[in-house]
Structures are given as structure tokens and as C-alpha cells.
Design a protein around this motif. Structure first.
Motif, PDB file in Angstrom:
ATOM      1  N   ASP A  50      42.486  41.804  28.504  1.00 36.23           N
ATOM      2  CA  ASP A  50      41.090  41.574  28.850  1.00 36.23           C
ATOM      3  C   ASP A  50      40.880  41.919  30.322  1.00 36.23           C
ATOM      4  OD1 ASP A  50      38.525  40.862  28.462  1.00 36.23           O
ATOM      5  OD2 ASP A  50      38.860  38.713  28.247  1.00 36.23           O
ATOM      6  N   GLU A  51      39.688  42.343  30.662  1.00 37.54           N
ATOM      7  CA  GLU A  51      39.325  42.722  32.036  1.00 37.54           C
ATOM      8  C   GLU A  51      40.297  43.757  32.594  1.00 37.54           C
ATOM      9  OE1 GLU A  51      36.596  41.559  32.924  1.00 37.54           O
ATOM     10  OE2 GLU A  51      36.342  39.460  32.400  1.00 37.54           O
ATOM     11  N   ILE A  52      40.577  44.773  31.815  1.00 41.57           N
ATOM     12  CA  ILE A  52      41.552  45.794  32.226  1.00 41.57           C
ATOM     13  C   ILE A  52      41.088  46.506  33.504  1.00 41.57           C
ATOM     14  CG2 ILE A  52      40.596  47.630  30.738  1.00 41.57           C
ATOM     15  CD1 ILE A  52      44.300  47.215  31.138  1.00 41.57           C
ATOM     16  N   GLY A  53      39.753  46.567  33.688  1.00 34.69           N
ATOM     17  CA  GLY A  53      39.207  47.228  34.870  1.00 34.69           C
ATOM     18  C   GLY A  53      39.595  46.514  36.161  1.00 34.69           C
ATOM     19  N   ASP A  54      40.062  45.273  36.041  1.00 34.35           N
ATOM     20  CA  ASP A  54      40.438  44.524  37.245  1.00 34.35           C
ATOM     21  C   ASP A  54      41.922  44.622  37.533  1.00 34.35           C
ATOM     22  OD1 ASP A  54      38.024  42.356  38.014  1.00 34.35           O
ATOM     23  OD2 ASP A  54      37.937  43.284  36.046  1.00 34.35           O
ATOM     24  N   MET A  55      42.626  45.447  36.762  1.00 33.92           N
ATOM     25  CA  MET A  55      44.074  45.553  36.985  1.00 33.92           C
ATOM     26  C   MET A  55      44.337  46.399  38.236  1.00 33.92           C
ATOM     27  SD  MET A  55      46.980  46.950  34.415  1.00 33.92           S
ATOM     28  CE  MET A  55      47.260  45.487  33.484  1.00 33.92           C
ATOM     29  N   GLU A  76      34.809  54.908  33.516  1.00 32.18           N
ATOM     30  CA  GLU A  76      34.684  56.332  33.865  1.00 32.18           C
ATOM     31  C   GLU A  76      34.316  56.481  35.335  1.00 32.18           C
ATOM     32  OE1 GLU A  76      32.281  58.774  31.181  1.00 32.18           O
ATOM     33  OE2 GLU A  76      33.351  57.751  29.579  1.00 32.18           O
ATOM     34  N   LYS A  77      33.418  55.652  35.791  1.00 37.19           N
ATOM     35  CA  LYS A  77      33.010  55.677  37.199  1.00 37.19           C
ATOM     36  C   LYS A  77      34.196  55.263  38.076  1.00 37.19           C
ATOM     37  CE  LYS A  77      29.146  54.180  40.010  1.00 37.19           C
ATOM     38  NZ  LYS A  77      28.827  52.803  40.342  1.00 37.19           N
ATOM     39  N   MET A  78      34.920  54.280  37.608  1.00 32.82           N
ATOM     40  CA  MET A  78      36.089  53.825  38.385  1.00 32.82           C
ATOM     41  C   MET A  78      37.106  54.945  38.513  1.00 32.82           C
ATOM     42  SD  MET A  78      36.760  49.938  37.152  1.00 32.82           S
ATOM     43  CE  MET A  78      38.066  49.628  38.331  1.00 32.82           C
ATOM     44  N   VAL A  79      37.252  55.734  37.422  1.00 34.04           N
ATOM     45  CA  VAL A  79      38.185  56.876  37.461  1.00 34.04           C
ATOM     46  C   VAL A  79      37.697  57.874  38.513  1.00 34.04           C
ATOM     47  CG1 VAL A  79      39.043  58.869  36.152  1.00 34.04           C
ATOM     48  CG2 VAL A  79      38.999  56.607  35.078  1.00 34.04           C
ATOM     49  N   GLU A  80      36.391  58.170  38.450  1.00 33.71           N
ATOM     50  CA  GLU A  80      35.822  59.128  39.425  1.00 33.71           C
ATOM     51  C   GLU A  80      36.051  58.657  40.850  1.00 33.71           C
ATOM     52  OE1 GLU A  80      31.627  59.695  38.648  1.00 33.71           O
ATOM     53  OE2 GLU A  80      32.142  60.420  36.628  1.00 33.71           O
ATOM     54  N   GLU A  81      35.933  57.354  41.052  1.00 38.01           N
ATOM     55  CA  GLU A  81      36.061  56.825  42.414  1.00 38.01           C
ATOM     56  C   GLU A  81      37.504  56.521  42.793  1.00 38.01           C
ATOM     57  OE1 GLU A  81      33.271  53.601  42.324  1.00 38.01           O
ATOM     58  OE2 GLU A  81      31.570  54.985  42.470  1.00 38.01           O
ATOM     59  N   GLY A  82      38.420  56.839  41.899  1.00 40.21           N
ATOM     60  CA  GLY A  82      39.841  56.660  42.203  1.00 40.21           C
ATOM     61  C   GLY A  82      40.326  55.223  42.081  1.00 40.21           C
ATOM     62  N   ASP A  83      39.533  54.364  41.413  1.00 37.41           N
ATOM     63  CA  ASP A  83      39.947  52.971  41.283  1.00 37.41           C
ATOM     64  C   ASP A  83      40.655  52.695  39.957  1.00 37.41           C
ATOM     65  OD1 ASP A  83      38.908  52.253  43.728  1.00 37.41           O
ATOM     66  OD2 ASP A  83      36.888  51.996  42.887  1.00 37.41           O
ATOM     67  N   PHE A  84      40.601  53.671  39.064  1.00 38.01           N
ATOM     68  CA  PHE A  84      41.308  53.490  37.791  1.00 38.01           C
ATOM     69  C   PHE A  84      42.009  54.795  37.450  1.00 38.01           C
ATOM     70  CE2 PHE A  84      42.102  52.512  33.362  1.00 38.01           C
ATOM     71  CZ  PHE A  84      42.327  51.142  33.400  1.00 38.01           C
ATOM     72  N   ARG A  85      43.269  54.694  37.024  1.00 42.56           N
ATOM     73  CA  ARG A  85      44.039  55.915  36.742  1.00 42.56           C
ATOM     74  C   ARG A  85      43.451  56.642  35.531  1.00 42.56           C
ATOM     75  NH1 ARG A  85      49.923  56.230  38.412  1.00 42.56           N
ATOM     76  NH2 ARG A  85      49.709  58.046  37.074  1.00 42.56           N
ATOM     77  N   GLN A  86      43.250  57.953  35.718  1.00 46.36           N
ATOM     78  CA  GLN A  86      42.654  58.727  34.648  1.00 46.36           C
ATOM     79  C   GLN A  86      43.568  58.766  33.421  1.00 46.36           C
ATOM     80  OE1 GLN A  86      41.921  62.929  35.369  1.00 46.36           O
ATOM     81  NE2 GLN A  86      39.871  62.605  34.554  1.00 46.36           N
ATOM     82  N   ASP A  87      44.896  58.969  33.693  1.00 45.25           N
ATOM     83  CA  ASP A  87      45.829  59.079  32.565  1.00 45.25           C
ATOM     84  C   ASP A  87      45.878  57.783  31.749  1.00 45.25           C
ATOM     85  OD1 ASP A  87      46.923  57.925  34.779  1.00 45.25           O
ATOM     86  OD2 ASP A  87      48.601  59.332  34.979  1.00 45.25           O
ATOM     87  N   LEU A  88      45.768  56.647  32.452  1.00 50.05           N
ATOM     88  CA  LEU A  88      45.773  55.369  31.731  1.00 50.05           C
ATOM     89  C   LEU A  88      44.467  55.226  30.929  1.00 50.05           C
ATOM     90  CD1 LEU A  88      47.043  52.626  31.081  1.00 50.05           C
ATOM     91  CD2 LEU A  88      45.964  51.708  33.128  1.00 50.05           C
ATOM     92  N   TYR A  89      43.377  55.663  31.550  1.00 50.68           N
ATOM     93  CA  TYR A  89      42.080  55.597  30.869  1.00 50.68           C
ATOM     94  C   TYR A  89      42.145  56.364  29.547  1.00 50.68           C
ATOM     95  CZ  TYR A  89      37.174  56.368  29.825  1.00 50.68           C
ATOM     96  OH  TYR A  89      35.964  56.424  29.187  1.00 50.68           O
TER      97      TYR A  89
END
Ligand SMILES: Nc1ncnc2c1ncn2[C@@H]1O[C@H](COP(=O)(O)OP(=O)(O)OP(=O)(O)O)[C@@H](O)[C@H]1O
Length: 477
Positions: A249-254, A295-308
Motif C-alpha cells: 500500500d502507498e507504493i508511491g511513498d517508497m 506517471e508524474k512521479m516517474v517524469e519528475e524522477g521520484d519513482f523508478r520507471q522500470d519499477l513502475y
């Protein structure tokens, strides 16, 4: 005046010691026994005369007295197997004028009877522990099924249908939705409806665990991995969820550092405990959820694209309550029915005005907020009908605010949330329904036409043709 032990006659000392403690042994710096009481000798099957002046290791099994006499480090509540029983020993260094001169050892329990009593108590505790362990393991099972997910609106039903259809697959699922929309409920239902349903469902909230603990929570740790680590190590959530599902849960906060580690585990399908060398294979289906725009987090470098990409194999968007207002009366009534049982009440209803207020509200906290509002109302309710004054202030004050009377009335006249079909030429109705189905499928798949076609169980070409006929140009949200 003599205030120390000196005031006590010398021939009392031994009795006092024997009453105070258990079994006692005193050694010098070299670990030679200077004193040992009879109770201890009896237990060891020796005599005081035989034991005195001998190295302690020759007399007492598994002793560490000679070590404590050297290191000066006390050892408390150490488990020491003697004569086939686990004894509990306390070992203290003896210091005179700041110098270690020897050590004192005390083994708890004076006689076998006491030991037996203790053992029974421990056995009971161990049994209790086992009972609770199995209980917790049982609770690892998922609690909700699809029929627990309330809602009749087309967008909600489409999300629910998609979730049902993909339950059986082993692919990762990404649940997107605002807080309180039911992401966790969906995760439970997907797991329950899958082949893994009888196996563990482990949920972890990535936002609520401090960053430094997240790795050991997810992957476990080995013996002595860090100060305070449990002896024997600990399984992580991945190992606990083996053969079942892991709800992140809340994976975006990892944190980014953990994202890389998670990705490695997902790719290699094995975990390495913190401080461990061994790779442990794990077979886990991942269901991740977030209220963030990944998707926005990926663009901003806050979430790994490959993990997404790894997580986003199947994406399910759960609509907010605001976007399915037609569900509000129906969900409210279903929640009230459930609460009636909890509060030993019956026949609770909502006044017309309350229904209007509930439909008008924008529900930033979604169903969780609706649940709270209704529970609060039941708590302050004397009779059976919930009136506006039973609602929290922020809902009471809404009067007249941005009301779309037509919409509210339409919803009120259609409390099940199901859209009645208009009485018009059948061809027209069919076209209207078809167009709505295409739009809903596109909304659920966020504009992905191929997935939308799959969802409707029609070919891609046919889907494109129909979109053309109805002039559908869907844009991603
Ligand atoms: N469709 C639904 N039908 C019935 N109850 C629901 C539904 N969706 C949510 N709920 C209830 O709303 C509350 C919140 O649900 P849940 O925890 O699944 O939301 P969430 O999206 O995971 O929230 P968060 O993002 O804050 O963790 C729960 O008490 C749940 O029982």
C-alpha cells in the motif's frame, strides 16, 4: 555502629544466602570454585567437598563462570542446559577495589519441584504463544470478497469487473485511487478470488514504516544483523507472503533506495535478508496501490520507471465517490445496514435533506469519510431517522452551496445507482448503451484502446470502428 553484613553473625551468612537464592557458586579469577552451596551440588549430583577447588568447567555443565571472571561482563537470565534441563542463570563479576577478583553465579530454582512448576508455567505460555501465532497466521488471510465491494455505478462496476477478471492471473496489479476509495478492499478481493486465496495475504503500508526499517520489514534480517535484532533473525513480509499475495500500500511513498531493492527482488524472485548471504526464493504476487500520480512521479524522477512498468502490468483505477455520486444513497444505506448490527439498532433511515447533503458533498475522504459521517450520526441519534442536525458541522453548513438540483433529484429518484433506460426507439437506446460502454472501458483503462477492447471482449478493429462511429476521441486523464 556496624551497618554492613558485619552486623550479622558469621554463621548466619550461609543460611541467608541459601534462602535468598537458589543455587550459588563463587569462583576466583581463574575459574576455580571457592564456594558452592549444597543445593547446587545436589542438583549436579556431587558434594561440596568434591566440587571445591576444582575448575568450574569440570563441575558445571555449559558454565561460563570462568569467562565472566575474566571479562567482568555480567550475564543475566542466560539459559544454561544442565542435566538435560534448561536452567536460567545470572552471572555477576565480583570486584574489590575496582579489580575483578572472581564471579558469582546463581542458578534459579532451588529444587526440582520449583523447576517443574516453572516449566509448567513456561509450557502454558509457550502454548498460548503458539495459539496466538496460529491466530495471527490465520489473520494473514484476506478478509474481503468481491461481494463486499458496494457500488452500482457503471464506472465502479467496470473497475470491479476488471479486477474479477484478472484475479486468476499471476501478474502484478496496480490499484490507483484516492484515499478511502477501497484500494485495500480490492486487493483483498483479488487475492481471495485467485488460486492463492487460501494462502497468505500480507499487507504492508510503505508510508507508515520508517525508512530505515522498511528493508528489514520487507526482506527480513539474519541473526545479529543489527543491534536489537531478534535472536535467530526474522522473516520479512516477502517470505511471509510466499505462495500468496503481498499488498504494497502507498507504493508511491517508497523511498528511491528501496525501490531499487524491490525491483531486484521482483526481477530475481528471491530475497536476501538484511545481514544475510543466502538468497531465498519467493513466489509472491504483488498488488500495489497508491493515491499518487506515479506517471508524474516517474517524469519528475521520484519513482523508478522500470519499477513502475513492473508494477503496472494491470492497472485498475477505482473511481472516487465524487465521480459516482449515483452510488452515494445506495452505499450509505448498505453501510447503515452493516452498522445497525454493530450498534444493535434497526430500521435506521436517512431524511430526504440528509440524502441531498450527502449527494452534494465532494467526499475528499471517499467511503472512509462517508463511513465516519454515518457512524457519528448513529451515535448521536435517538430515533430512527438521521436528520441534517445529526451530521457534522461541515456538512450541515453546506446549504445551497453549488447544488445541481437536477443531478441531485435524478440520483434521488434512482437510489440503486442503476441508470434506468429511457423509453425511446430501441436502436437509439442500443447506440447510447454501446457508446457508454466504450467510454467506460476507456475510462477504466485510462485511454488504452487495446485493453478496453479486451475488457469488452471484442476485437481491436471492431473497437476502433465503433469509436469512429460514435466519434469517440478519448484523451488520457
Ligand atoms: N466499495 C466499497 N464498499 C464498501 N465499503 C468500502 C468500499 N470501498 C471502501 N470501503 C470502506 O472504506 C474504508 C476505506 O477503504 P480502504 O482502506 O480499502 O481504502 P483505501 O483506498 O485503501 O484507502 P487508503 O489509500 O487511505 O489506504 C474501509 O473501511 C472500507 O471498508
Amino acid at each position: 555502629m556496624n551497618l554492613g553484613m558485619g552486623a550479622i553473625p558469621h554463621n548466619w551468612h550461609e543460611q541467608i544466602i541459601n534462602h535468598l537464592a537458589e543455587r550459588i557458586v563463587v569462583v576466583d579469577r581463574e575459574g576455580i570454585i571457592l564456594y558452592i552451596n549444597e543445593a547446587y551440588c545436589e542438583f549436579l549430583g556431587t558434594t561440596v567437598e568434591e566440587a571445591i577447588n576444582r575448575p568450574v568447567q569440570d563441575v558445571i555443565e555449559n558454565t561460563r563462570m570462568h569467562i565472566v571472571a575474566k571479562t567482568g561482563q555480567k550475564e543475566l537470565a542466560a539459559v544454561q542446559p544442565i542435566n538435560g534441563s534448561e536452567m536460567v542463570a545470572n552471572r555477576f563479576p565480583l570486584k574489590v577495589d575496582g579489580e575483578i577478583v572472581g564471579a558469582l553465579g546463581a542458578v534459579m530454582f532451588r529444587n526440582p519441584e520449583e523447576w517443574r512448576m516453572y516449566k509448567t508455567k513456561i509450557q502454558n505460555l509457550a502454548e498460548e504463544l503458539k495459539y496466538y501465532k496460529t491466530k495471527v497466521e490465520k489473520e494473514l488471510k484476506s478478509k474481503y470478497q468481491f461481494h463486499d465491494l458496494i457500488g452500482n455505478s457503471t464506472t465502479f462496476l467496470a473497475a470491479k469487473k476488471l479486477a474479477e477478471r484478472i484475479s486468476a492471473s499471476n501478474s502484478s496489479v496496480l490499484l490507483i485511487g484516492e484515499s478511502g476509495t477501497g484500494k485495500e478492499l480490492f486487493a483483498h478481493a483479488i487475492h481471495n478470488n485467485s488460486m492463492r486465496g487460501a494462502l497468505p495475504f500480507v499487507a504492508i503500508n510503505c508510508a507508515s514504516i520508517p525508512e530505515h526499517l522498511l528493508e528489514s520489514e520487507l526482506f527480513g534480517y539474519d541473526d545479529g544483523a543489527f543491534t536489537g535484532a531478534k535472536k535467530g533473525g526474522k522473516k520479512g513480509q516477502f517470505e511471509m507472503a510466499d505462495n500468496g499475495s503481498l499488498f504494497l500500500d502507498e507504493i508511491g511513498d517508497m523511498p528511491l533506495s528501496m525501490q531499487s531493492k524491490l525491483l531486484r527482488v521482483l526481477q530475481e524472485k528471491e530475497v536476501q535478508r538484511v545481514g544475510g548471504q543466502k538468497s531465498i526464493p519467493v513466489d509472491v504476487r504483488i498488488i500495489a496501490a497508491t493515491h499518487r500520480d506515479l506517471e508524474k512521479m516517474v517524469e519528475e524522477g521520484d519513482f523508478r520507471q522500470d519499477l513502475y512498468y513492473r508494477l503496472n502490468v494491470i492497472k485498475i483505477e477505482i473511481p472516487s465517490l465524487r465521480k459516482r455520486k449515483e452510488d452515494i444513497p445506495f452505499i450509505s444505506m448498505s453501510l447503515l445496514k452493516k452498522m445497525e448490527g454493530k450498534f444493535f439498532r434497526k430500521g435506521i433511515e436517512l431524511s430526504l435533506e440528509v440524502k441531498q447533503r450527502l449527494i452534494q458533498h465532494s467526499w475528499p475522504g471517499n467511503i472512509r469519510e462517508l463511513e465516519n459521517v454515518l457512524e457519528r450520526a448513529i451515535n448521536v441519534l435517538d430515533g430512527k431517522r438521521i436528520e441534517v442536525y445529526h451530521l457534522p458541522l461541515y456538512l450541515r453548513d453546506k446549504e445551497g452551496e453549488g447544488i445541481d438540483v437536477k443531478e441531485v433529484n435524478h440520483i434521488m429518484n434512482n437510489p440503486t445507482g442503476k441508470n434506468p433506460l429511457p423509453i425511446s426507439p430501441l436502436k437509439e437506446t442500443m447506440a447510447k448503451v454501446e457508446k457508454e460502454a466504450l467510454l467506460n472501458a476507456l475510462a477504466v483503462t485510462d485511454g488504452n484502446k487495446q485493453d478496453a477492447a479486451k475488457l469488452l471482449d471484442i476485437g481491436k478493429t471492431s473497437f476502433y470502428e465503433k469509436c469512429k462511429v460514435y466519434n469517440i476521441k478519448y484523451r488520457k486523464s
